[in-house]
Design a protein around this motif. Structure first.
Motif, PDB file in Angstrom:
ATOM      1  N   SER A   1      14.731  -0.840   5.503  1.00 42.26           N
ATOM      2  CA  SER A   1      15.402  -0.685   4.212  1.00 42.26           C
ATOM      3  C   SER A   1      14.461  -0.068   3.178  1.00 42.26           C
ATOM      4  CB  SER A   1      15.901  -2.042   3.721  1.00 42.26           C
ATOM      5  OG  SER A   1      16.809  -2.607   4.645  1.00 42.26           O
ATOM      6  N   PHE A   2      13.197  -0.468   3.224  1.00 40.58           N
ATOM      7  CA  PHE A   2      12.219   0.098   2.296  1.00 40.58           C
ATOM      8  C   PHE A   2      12.076   1.598   2.528  1.00 40.58           C
ATOM      9  CE2 PHE A   2       7.995   1.335   0.989  1.00 40.58           C
ATOM     10  CZ  PHE A   2       7.828   0.690  -0.225  1.00 40.58           C
ATOM     11  N   ASN A   3      11.996   1.999   3.794  1.00 38.76           N
ATOM     12  CA  ASN A   3      11.875   3.429   4.098  1.00 38.76           C
ATOM     13  C   ASN A   3      13.114   4.200   3.663  1.00 38.76           C
ATOM     14  OD1 ASN A   3       9.339   3.031   5.194  1.00 38.76           O
ATOM     15  ND2 ASN A   3      10.081   2.835   7.296  1.00 38.76           N
ATOM     16  N   GLN A   4      14.286   3.612   3.860  1.00 43.61           N
ATOM     17  CA  GLN A   4      15.512   4.279   3.404  1.00 43.61           C
ATOM     18  C   GLN A   4      15.510   4.432   1.885  1.00 43.61           C
ATOM     19  OE1 GLN A   4      18.634   1.809   4.970  1.00 43.61           O
ATOM     20  NE2 GLN A   4      18.460   2.638   7.055  1.00 43.61           N
ATOM     21  N   MET A   5      15.074   3.373   1.189  1.00 45.11           N
ATOM     22  CA  MET A   5      14.982   3.457  -0.261  1.00 45.11           C
ATOM     23  C   MET A   5      13.993   4.541  -0.682  1.00 45.11           C
ATOM     24  SD  MET A   5      13.615   0.564  -2.944  1.00 45.11           S
ATOM     25  CE  MET A   5      11.951   0.781  -2.272  1.00 45.11           C
ATOM     26  N   ALA A   6      12.834   4.594   0.013  1.00 48.53           N
ATOM     27  CA  ALA A   6      11.831   5.611  -0.313  1.00 48.53           C
ATOM     28  C   ALA A   6      12.381   7.011  -0.078  1.00 48.53           C
ATOM     29  CB  ALA A   6      10.570   5.376   0.513  1.00 48.53           C
ATOM     30  N   SER A   7      13.136   7.193   1.016  1.00 53.67           N
ATOM     31  CA  SER A   7      13.716   8.512   1.297  1.00 53.67           C
ATOM     32  C   SER A   7      14.724   8.907   0.217  1.00 53.67           C
ATOM     33  CB  SER A   7      14.395   8.496   2.671  1.00 53.67           C
ATOM     34  OG  SER A   7      13.451   8.224   3.689  1.00 53.67           O
ATOM     35  N   ASN A   8      15.563   7.938  -0.190  1.00 49.93           N
ATOM     36  CA  ASN A   8      16.527   8.241  -1.250  1.00 49.93           C
ATOM     37  C   ASN A   8      15.835   8.563  -2.565  1.00 49.93           C
ATOM     38  OD1 ASN A   8      18.667   7.782   0.498  1.00 49.93           O
ATOM     39  ND2 ASN A   8      18.828   5.618  -0.037  1.00 49.93           N
ATOM     40  N   LEU A   9      14.805   7.796  -2.884  1.00 56.53           N
ATOM     41  CA  LEU A   9      14.051   8.076  -4.100  1.00 56.53           C
ATOM     42  C   LEU A   9      13.386   9.443  -4.039  1.00 56.53           C
ATOM     43  CD1 LEU A   9      12.362   4.624  -4.865  1.00 56.53           C
ATOM     44  CD2 LEU A   9      14.199   5.730  -6.128  1.00 56.53           C
TER      45      LEU A   9
ATOM     46  N   ARG B   1       0.837  -1.213   0.000  1.00 53.21           N
ATOM     47  CA  ARG B   1       0.000   0.000   0.000  1.00 53.21           C
ATOM     48  C   ARG B   1       0.867   1.255   0.000  1.00 53.21           C
ATOM     49  NH1 ARG B   1      -3.450  -3.270   3.390  1.00 53.21           N
ATOM     50  NH2 ARG B   1      -2.371  -2.549   5.260  1.00 53.21           N
ATOM     51  N   VAL B   2       1.945   1.226   0.763  1.00 50.98           N
ATOM     52  CA  VAL B   2       2.835   2.389   0.793  1.00 50.98           C
ATOM     53  C   VAL B   2       3.489   2.565  -0.579  1.00 50.98           C
ATOM     54  CG1 VAL B   2       4.948   3.306   1.793  1.00 50.98           C
ATOM     55  CG2 VAL B   2       3.227   2.270   3.271  1.00 50.98           C
ATOM     56  N   ALA B   3       3.911   1.451  -1.203  1.00 50.75           N
ATOM     57  CA  ALA B   3       4.523   1.542  -2.531  1.00 50.75           C
ATOM     58  C   ALA B   3       3.533   2.108  -3.550  1.00 50.75           C
ATOM     59  CB  ALA B   3       5.011   0.161  -2.973  1.00 50.75           C
ATOM     60  N   GLU B   4       2.256   1.700  -3.449  1.00 48.11           N
ATOM     61  CA  GLU B   4       1.247   2.234  -4.361  1.00 48.11           C
ATOM     62  C   GLU B   4       1.069   3.734  -4.160  1.00 48.11           C
ATOM     63  OE1 GLU B   4      -2.128  -0.128  -3.473  1.00 48.11           O
ATOM     64  OE2 GLU B   4      -1.540  -1.814  -4.776  1.00 48.11           O
ATOM     65  N   ARG B   5       1.077   4.172  -2.906  1.00 45.38           N
ATOM     66  CA  ARG B   5       0.938   5.610  -2.646  1.00 45.38           C
ATOM     67  C   ARG B   5       2.182   6.370  -3.091  1.00 45.38           C
ATOM     68  NH1 ARG B   5      -3.187   7.329   0.221  1.00 45.38           N
ATOM     69  NH2 ARG B   5      -2.056   9.151   1.004  1.00 45.38           N
ATOM     70  N   LEU B   6       3.341   5.731  -2.946  1.00 50.55           N
ATOM     71  CA  LEU B   6       4.553   6.372  -3.469  1.00 50.55           C
ATOM     72  C   LEU B   6       4.474   6.516  -4.982  1.00 50.55           C
ATOM     73  CD1 LEU B   6       7.344   4.596  -1.369  1.00 50.55           C
ATOM     74  CD2 LEU B   6       6.732   7.017  -1.270  1.00 50.55           C
ATOM     75  N   ALA B   7       3.983   5.450  -5.644  1.00 45.17           N
ATOM     76  CA  ALA B   7       3.852   5.510  -7.101  1.00 45.17           C
ATOM     77  C   ALA B   7       2.839   6.562  -7.525  1.00 45.17           C
ATOM     78  CB  ALA B   7       3.444   4.140  -7.640  1.00 45.17           C
ATOM     79  N   ALA B   8       1.840   6.813  -6.663  1.00 45.07           N
ATOM     80  CA  ALA B   8       0.834   7.823  -6.980  1.00 45.07           C
ATOM     81  C   ALA B   8       1.321   9.246  -6.711  1.00 45.07           C
ATOM     82  CB  ALA B   8      -0.440   7.555  -6.182  1.00 45.07           C
ATOM     83  N   GLY B   9       2.550   9.381  -6.194  1.00 46.50           N
ATOM     84  CA  GLY B   9       3.101  10.715  -5.980  1.00 46.50           C
ATOM     85  C   GLY B   9       3.163  11.162  -4.534  1.00 46.50           C
ATOM     86  N   HIS B  10       2.687  10.318  -3.599  1.00 52.02           N
ATOM     87  CA  HIS B  10       2.752  10.681  -2.180  1.00 52.02           C
ATOM     88  C   HIS B  10       4.113  10.240  -1.634  1.00 52.02           C
ATOM     89  CE1 HIS B  10      -1.566  11.585  -2.265  1.00 52.02           C
ATOM     90  NE2 HIS B  10      -1.711  10.459  -2.968  1.00 52.02           N
ATOM     91  N   LEU B  11       5.129  11.035  -1.898  1.00 48.65           N
ATOM     92  CA  LEU B  11       6.494  10.641  -1.585  1.00 48.65           C
ATOM     93  C   LEU B  11       6.812  10.653  -0.102  1.00 48.65           C
ATOM     94  CD1 LEU B  11       8.333  12.585  -4.436  1.00 48.65           C
ATOM     95  CD2 LEU B  11       7.536  10.216  -4.431  1.00 48.65           C
ATOM     96  N   GLN B  12       5.921  11.204   0.717  1.00 44.53           N
ATOM     97  CA  GLN B  12       6.191  11.259   2.149  1.00 44.53           C
ATOM     98  C   GLN B  12       5.741   9.987   2.875  1.00 44.53           C
ATOM     99  OE1 GLN B  12       3.889  12.875   0.576  1.00 44.53           O
ATOM    100  NE2 GLN B  12       1.949  12.461   1.609  1.00 44.53           N
ATOM    101  N   GLU B  13       5.093   9.075   2.185  1.00 44.70           N
ATOM    102  CA  GLU B  13       4.594   7.850   2.812  1.00 44.70           C
ATOM    103  C   GLU B  13       5.753   6.955   3.235  1.00 44.70           C
ATOM    104  OE1 GLU B  13       1.539   6.791   3.595  1.00 44.70           O
ATOM    105  OE2 GLU B  13       0.683   8.716   2.966  1.00 44.70           O
ATOM    106  N   ARG B  14       5.585   6.323   4.416  1.00 45.31           N
ATOM    107  CA  ARG B  14       6.596   5.404   4.930  1.00 45.31           C
ATOM    108  C   ARG B  14       5.918   4.201   5.591  1.00 45.31           C
ATOM    109  NH1 ARG B  14       8.805   8.338   2.163  1.00 45.31           N
ATOM    110  NH2 ARG B  14      10.723   9.531   2.459  1.00 45.31           N
TER     111      ARG B  14
END
Length: 528
Positions: A262-270, A234-247
């Motif tokens: 690790s996923f959160n670190q990857m999301a922060s780097n992205l 669900r977080v990945a889907e929201r990230l893909a939708a443009g909600h880059l602050q989701e963790r």
């Protein structure tokens, strides 16, 4: 209605099965557990059954041995008397019958051996017992003098239900006539059957409870694993939708928690890189827009001066006259580039809008061919239109559609190398399309996806014979996307290329197919 509801329910179930790893894991665990429990239960039942029957057989053989010993003892004592054979037979039958009544078995006595075929009138039966309770195989065994033998059977009694039993046959000799008589002892197995049924019910109940317990444990275990995965999805889907602050929420220190970290670190780097790219793109777009606008004024001044020099070139010496002509030509190219840059900046800023109207692509194709005829003549290339005899209509912005087709035709002329170019037009109830086919150098593998990139050229060293800016196909692609259409390319080295524009019949209508093929019909089939 019922069938539709059933099919809908089946589709929902199949969709749930495909998407739920938890359901598949629990179902697989249940199936495997059911197989194992069934095998173990069957083995235990067989062992219990064999144990009960063996125990019963041992007890029966002991009982029969005791009964026959008592009967032989009685016959030995009676051998000194004057009783005849009938009296001894009656006494033997009465003794065994009384013992059978008290011990719960039935009796059939027959003899003497070899004197009568079958169980005749001389045979003794326990009341209600039918002779077909004795298996034929056991009867054949005692057609002559033989040792004690036993087997399983079904006891048939008049007025009572049939039931399983165990039959033991043994022989003895009457002293009065010396005849050998066979006694069949039939022991019911009702108690063993009830015991086995009780054990079966207990095993089935235990197996059902065990399967329910296993299913619950499998569901709990998989839930502990699947729930964090679902949260990450669900977080990945929201990230893909443009909600880059989701963790992903992190709890604990196990492998799943480390995965979430690790996923959160990857999301922060992205997020950081995406923001950097967005900022870079914004700066680049702003720079292009500012430069394009700022160049308008000096370009106008230079253009005025260039026009004056170009008009007066006949009064100059040949070298100066040639320079004036070159200046005019390069100013034309520079102005075209500036116009394209301004158009690109409008697309980047989202300021491009459509002026929709009913457009006949057949007319568009003919107008574009007429406009580019002079350029085609310079390249010794002939451009022909292959169109149906009816209009091919689409709701579109005629100015932008003409610009797309003009860019495609100009690009084809630039690469046709004096060969003919065919502009195909087609349409149906869903879409309308134009395909521009040339027979020039073609495209290398992979280049059909790159030709629409800004400033991309298949051969950077190749001369710009048509004076292109490298932005024409990029602008055409943006115009196509603005219409909700497709702009696609096909090409093969030595066979030329084909660019296809497909527009929906009505604005906003989704495209599913094109009236024209992307791969031309005259393309050679590639083997291997």
């Amino acid at each position: 209605m019922a069938s539709t509801t059933f099919r809908s329910a089946v589709r929902r179930a199949l969709t749930f099965w495909r998407r739920s790893i938890q359901a598949r894991v629990v179902a697989s665990t249940m199936v495997l557990s059911a197989i194992v429990v069934s095998a173990v239960g069957w083995f235990l039942l067989q062992q219990t059954r064999d144990g009960l029957l063996q125990h019963r057989a041992d007890a029966v053989l002991t009982e029969v041995g005791t009964a026959m010993a008592d009967a032989n003892e009685q016959l030995d004592n009676a051998s000194t008397t004057d009783n005849d054979a009938d009296d001894q037979y009656a006494q033997l039958s009465d003794q065994l019958q009384q013992r059978g009544s008290s011990r719960g078995y039935s009796l059939l006595i027959f003899g003497p051996v070899g004197t009568t075929a079958g169980f005749g009138e001389g045979a003794f039966y326990t009341a209600g017992l039918r002779s077909d309770s004795i298996p034929a195989s056991l009867q054949r065994h005692f057609n002559e003098v033989a040792d004690t033998a036993w087997t399983y059977t079904t006891i048939h009694q008049r007025g009572r239900a049939d039931g399983p039993g165990l039959v033991v046959g043994s022989q003895l000799q009457l002293p009065a006539d010396g005849g050998i008589y066979t006694a069949y002892f039939l022991f019911p197995l009702d108690e063993e059957q009830e015991t086995l049924a009780l054990v079966t019910r207990a095993l089935v109940t235990a197996a059902a409870l065990l399967l329910v317990l296993i299913a619950g444990l499998a569901w709990l275990v998989t839930r502990q694993v699947v729930t964090p995965v679902r949260m990450a999805r669900r977080v990945a889907e929201r990230l893909a939708a443009g909600h880059l602050q989701e963790r992903v929420k992190v709890s604990g220190e196990d492998d799943l928690a480390r995965l979430a970290t690790s996923f959160n670190q990857m999301a922060s780097n992205l997020q950081r890189q995406i923001r950097q790219l967005e900022e870079l793109s914004r700066v680049q777009q702003q720079f292009v827009s500012d430069v394009s606008h700022e160049l308008r004024t000096p370009l106008t001044t230079v253009r005025m001066a260039g026009d004056v020099l170009h008009d007066a070139r006949r009064s100059f010496d040949p070298a100066t006259s040639r320079a004036a002509e070159l200046l005019q030509k390069e100013l034309d190219r520079f102005e075209t580039l500036l116009v394209d840059l301004l158009e690109i900046s409008r697309f980047d800023a989202g300021a491009a809008v459509l002026e929709l109207d009913e457009v006949n692509l057949v007319d568009v194709a003919h107008r574009v061919v007429d406009q580019t005829r002079a350029l085609a003549d310079q390249r010794a290339t002939r451009v022909v239109v292959d169109a149906p005899g009816h209009p091919c209509l689409a709701e579109a912005d005629v100015r932008r559609v003409e610009r797309i087709v003009r860019n495609l035709v100009t690009n084809a002329i630039d690469h046709a190398e004096t060969r003919d170019i065919v502009v195909h037009v087609g349409g149906d109830d869903q879409a309308a399309a134009i395909a521009v086919r040339d027979y020039g150098v073609g495209l290398k593998p992979g280049e059909s996806a790159m030709v629409f990139n800004r400033f991309w050229r298949s051969d950077p060293a190749r001369a710009r014979t048509s004076g292109g800016t490298g932005l024409g196909l990029s602008i055409s692609l943006e115009d196509t996307h603005l219409h909700g259409g497709w702009l696609q390319a096909w090409g093969r080295l030595g066979e030329g290329a084909q660019f296809r524009l497909t527009l929906p019949r009505r604005a906003g209508m989704p495209l599913r197919q094109s009236p024209l093929p992307l791969v031309p019909a005259d393309a050679r089939e590639v083997v291997g």
